[in-house]
Design an enzyme around this catalytic site. Structure first.
Site, PDB file in Angstrom:
ATOM      1  N   LYS A 164      -9.555  -7.381   7.038  1.00 53.63           N
ATOM      2  CA  LYS A 164     -10.150  -8.517   6.312  1.00 53.63           C
ATOM      3  C   LYS A 164     -10.661  -9.567   7.302  1.00 53.63           C
ATOM      4  O   LYS A 164     -11.735 -10.150   7.105  1.00 53.63           O
ATOM      5  CB  LYS A 164      -9.115  -9.116   5.366  1.00 53.63           C
ATOM      6  N   GLU A 175       0.862  -1.195   0.000  1.00 55.83           N
ATOM      7  CA  GLU A 175       0.000   0.000   0.000  1.00 55.83           C
ATOM      8  C   GLU A 175       0.895   1.241   0.000  1.00 55.83           C
ATOM      9  O   GLU A 175       2.085   1.162   0.325  1.00 55.83           O
ATOM     10  CB  GLU A 175      -0.855   0.037   1.276  1.00 55.83           C
TER      11      GLU A 175
HETATM   12  N1  LIG Z   1      -5.323  -2.764  -5.616  1.00 57.01           N
HETATM   13  C1  LIG Z   1      -5.671  -3.980  -5.201  1.00 57.01           C
HETATM   14  O1  LIG Z   1      -5.022  -4.986  -5.529  1.00 57.01           O
HETATM   15  C2  LIG Z   1      -6.886  -4.134  -4.332  1.00 57.01           C
HETATM   16  C3  LIG Z   1      -7.258  -5.435  -3.920  1.00 57.01           C
HETATM   17  C4  LIG Z   1      -8.419  -5.588  -3.145  1.00 57.01           C
HETATM   18  C5  LIG Z   1      -9.140  -4.475  -2.760  1.00 57.01           C
HETATM   19  N2  LIG Z   1      -8.723  -3.220  -3.158  1.00 57.01           N
HETATM   20  C6  LIG Z   1      -9.522  -2.070  -2.736  1.00 57.01           C
HETATM   21  O2  LIG Z   1     -10.072  -1.448  -3.890  1.00 57.01           O
HETATM   22  C7  LIG Z   1     -10.213  -0.044  -3.669  1.00 57.01           C
HETATM   23  C8  LIG Z   1      -9.495   0.719  -4.781  1.00 57.01           C
HETATM   24  O3  LIG Z   1      -8.111   0.381  -4.737  1.00 57.01           O
HETATM   25  P1  LIG Z   1      -7.128   0.782  -5.934  1.00 57.01           P
HETATM   26  O4  LIG Z   1      -5.881   0.010  -5.679  1.00 57.01           O
HETATM   27  O5  LIG Z   1      -7.802   0.666  -7.243  1.00 57.01           O
HETATM   28  O6  LIG Z   1      -6.861   2.327  -5.596  1.00 57.01           O
HETATM   29  P2  LIG Z   1      -6.190   3.430  -6.547  1.00 57.01           P
HETATM   30  O7  LIG Z   1      -5.409   2.787  -7.623  1.00 57.01           O
HETATM   31  O8  LIG Z   1      -5.515   4.393  -5.647  1.00 57.01           O
HETATM   32  O9  LIG Z   1      -7.444   4.134  -7.232  1.00 57.01           O
HETATM   33  C9  LIG Z   1      -8.271   5.010  -6.527  1.00 57.01           C
HETATM   34  C10 LIG Z   1      -9.199   5.703  -7.531  1.00 57.01           C
HETATM   35  O10 LIG Z   1     -10.071   6.548  -6.795  1.00 57.01           O
HETATM   36  C11 LIG Z   1     -10.116   7.816  -7.427  1.00 57.01           C
HETATM   37  N3  LIG Z   1     -10.398   8.829  -6.426  1.00 57.01           N
HETATM   38  C12 LIG Z   1      -9.667   9.157  -5.332  1.00 57.01           C
HETATM   39  N4  LIG Z   1     -10.271  10.150  -4.666  1.00 57.01           N
HETATM   40  C13 LIG Z   1     -11.394  10.440  -5.346  1.00 57.01           C
HETATM   41  C14 LIG Z   1     -12.432  11.402  -5.177  1.00 57.01           C
HETATM   42  N5  LIG Z   1     -12.441  12.255  -4.149  1.00 57.01           N
HETATM   43  N6  LIG Z   1     -13.420  11.436  -6.088  1.00 57.01           N
HETATM   44  C15 LIG Z   1     -13.434  10.567  -7.132  1.00 57.01           C
HETATM   45  N7  LIG Z   1     -12.479   9.653  -7.360  1.00 57.01           N
HETATM   46  C16 LIG Z   1     -11.478   9.588  -6.464  1.00 57.01           C
HETATM   47  C17 LIG Z   1      -8.749   8.001  -8.049  1.00 57.01           C
HETATM   48  O11 LIG Z   1      -8.848   8.955  -9.104  1.00 57.01           O
HETATM   49  P3  LIG Z   1      -7.608   9.320 -10.081  1.00 57.01           P
HETATM   50  O12 LIG Z   1      -7.304   8.066 -10.847  1.00 57.01           O
HETATM   51  O13 LIG Z   1      -8.124  10.384 -10.954  1.00 57.01           O
HETATM   52  O14 LIG Z   1      -6.484   9.730  -9.179  1.00 57.01           O
HETATM   53  C18 LIG Z   1      -8.463   6.581  -8.543  1.00 57.01           C
HETATM   54  O15 LIG Z   1      -9.016   6.396  -9.825  1.00 57.01           O
HETATM   55  C19 LIG Z   1      -9.648   0.209  -2.263  1.00 57.01           C
HETATM   56  O16 LIG Z   1     -10.688   0.195  -1.328  1.00 57.01           O
HETATM   57  C20 LIG Z   1      -8.725  -1.001  -2.024  1.00 57.01           C
HETATM   58  O17 LIG Z   1      -8.566  -1.311  -0.658  1.00 57.01           O
HETATM   59  C21 LIG Z   1      -7.623  -3.044  -3.918  1.00 57.01           C
END
Ligand SMILES: NC(=O)c1ccc[n+]([C@@H]2O[C@H](COP(=O)([O-])OP(=O)(O)OC[C@H]3O[C@@H](n4cnc5c(N)ncnc54)[C@H](OP(=O)(O)O)[C@@H]3O)[C@@H](O)[C@H]2O)c1
Length: 432
Positions: A205, A190
């Site tokens: 989790k 993270e």
């Molecule tokens: N990554 C994994 O492998 C994984 C696995 C299981 C669960 N998750 C969960 O899935 C969720 C997303 O994770 P991620 O890894 O995809 O995160 P990420 O790559 O950081 O993506 C976050 C997204 O949210 C958008 N965002 C942030 N603030 C916002 C706001 N105020 N208004 C609208 N959009 C906003 C960002 O926009 P921009 O793109 O424009 O910056 C980005 O597109 C989290 O809850 C995480 O715990 C992730």
């Protein structure tokens, strides 16, 4: 076939993985009877290339507006975080009567019970398969597959970053610092790696699985949580010599009036599937009556696996899946009374660094015996010379089953001795 209009907030790793599944798999979707249309999206940066054409898809700067838009039926929250836009938009979606899918473990672990109650009152679905172990369908397995079973325990590896680090230390001899750096370079950790390596991600989790498996809501603040920051390469090697691997384990076990919960490093016998799960993989065991022992393993993170789980939830909603969010009405969920680990009985791995003085090892064994801790095995691995420093020896001990409190008392007493160098290592041995 009804076409369900999907609104996706968050187009990062997971959202970016979901878009091609929603827009490019129409043939498969129609075969399984799910008409889906990507109707609207929201993210921070409108100009960023998201890898698929968003022509004709409505854009919302504010995910709360998207969540309550009359032009969507299902709201998908992939922003992350337990507060702010994620929480506000999910609450807005419930208030507007939308079904919800989220991958957000922090949100569900911290506010799941209240959100479930609101969703059930509003008669909308709230699904979060991707929030635990991403692509592994563990929530579905416990909630649906073991719907009428009594769960005895749920245990496993729920954080891929920690598992990657411990695997690199074990198989490559990497130091903790080097392995963490590698995990960050590969994008496993993270943004704030403390969240992973301190055990909080696994605790979130485990909290979610506990509600589904046992119908009680654990208080995260009272859950015993230890990370892997203090695991030394020496301990990984000694564990291996003893026939074990060190893993960050998350365990929820039924106790008489409560649930034993913990996230902490533990020694697991090398022949057990948990010990053999390497790299960023996750593994979960659960034992249910009359189902038996179930083991699920696979990728616990990443765009593809996580987006697949999100997609499975969307399809389930389109096919009419509803019902109580945590398998029993949210109004009936009780607070979990968490067992204090000091009253638990377990076997332990102990390592002491001692100045090489006469009687030191005898004093260690005497103090263990004085606290009712009996020794199962003892190793005195050779240590290199350290020019200019007093000669030191490492003593590695495994105990028979002992009361946690007694082991801590013995270790405190031993630590106070002048011949003990640094902090002793105390790690549980988990038997399954
Ligand atoms: N990554 C994994 O492998 C994984 C696995 C299981 C669960 N998750 C969960 O899935 C969720 C997303 O994770 P991620 O890894 O995809 O995160 P990420 O790559 O950081 O993506 C976050 C997204 O949210 C958008 N965002 C942030 N603030 C916002 C706001 N105020 N208004 C609208 N959009 C906003 C960002 O926009 P921009 O793109 O424009 O910056 C980005 O597109 C989290 O809850 C995480 O715990 C992730």
């Amino acid at each position: 076939m009804k076409t369900w209009r999907i609104g996706v907030a968050g187009l990062g790793v997971v959202g970016g993985g979901l878009l091609p599944l929603l827009t490019g798999r129409q043939g498969q979707l129609s075969q399984i009877g799910a008409g889906l249309e990507l109707a609207a999206v929201s993210a921070r940066n409108r100009d960023r290339d998201r890898g698929v054409s968003l022509e004709g898809v409505a854009w919302f700067d504010d995910p709360v507006d998207l969540a309550s838009s009359p032009d969507i039926d299902i709201f998908v929250e992939l922003i992350g975080g337990s507060e702010g836009p994620a929480r506000d938009s999910v609450a807005a979606a419930i208030a507007a009567g939308k079904h919800i899918v989220t991958a957000n473990k922090a949100l569900i672990a911290e506010h799941g019970a209240a959100l479930a109650r609101a969703a059930e009152d509003a008669n909308v679905a709230l699904f979060f398969e991707a929030a635990v172990a991403a692509g592994i369908p563990v929530i579905r397995a416990i909630r649906d597959g073991a719907a009428v079973c009594d769960i005895d325990y749920v245990a496993g590896i729920l954080n891929g970053t920690c598992n990657y680090i411990l695997t690199q230390m074990d198989r490559r001899g990497s130091t903790y610092k080097d392995a963490l750096g590698e995990a960050q370079r590969l994008g496993y950790a993270e943004d704030d790696p403390l969240f992973d390596i301190g055990g909080l991600d696994a605790a979130h989790k485990l909290a979610i699985l506990t509600v589904i498996a046992f119908g009680v809501c654990p208080d995260l603040k009272s859950m015993p949580v230890e990370g892997i920051e203090n695991i030394a390469l020496a301990d990984v090697g000694h564990a291996r010599d003893l026939g074990y691997r060190i893993k960050l384990l998350a365990v929820a076990r039924r106790a008489s009036e409560s649930v034993e919960l913990c996230v902490r490093p533990a020694l697991v016998r090398e022949r057990h599937a948990i010990a053999q799960t390497g790299g960023a993989e996750n593994i979960i065991y659960f034992k249910a009556d009359p189902l038996g022992v179930i083991c699920l393993t696979g990728p616990g993170a990443g765009a593809g696996p996580t987006a697949s789980a999100v997609m499975a939830d969307i399809i389930a909603i389109a096919r009419g899946a509803r019902g109580p969010v945590f398998n029993r009405p949210a109004k009936d969920l009780k607070a979990a009374s968490v067992v204090n680990p000091i009253v638990q009985i377990a076997r332990f791995y102990l390592r002491f660094s001692l100045q090489d003085v006469k009687g030191a090892i005898a004093a260690v064994t005497e103090m263990l015996a004085a606290n009712d801790v009996s020794i199962d095995s003892m190793l005195q691995p050779p240590v290199g010379e350290h020019p200019g420093k007093p000669a030191a020896v490492d003593v590695v001990i495994t105990t028979h089953s002992a009361l946690d409190k007694n082991v801590r008392c013995a270790v405190d007493a031993i630590s106070a001795k002048p011949f003990v160098i640094g902090e002793p290592t105390v790690i549980r041995i988990e038997e399954f």
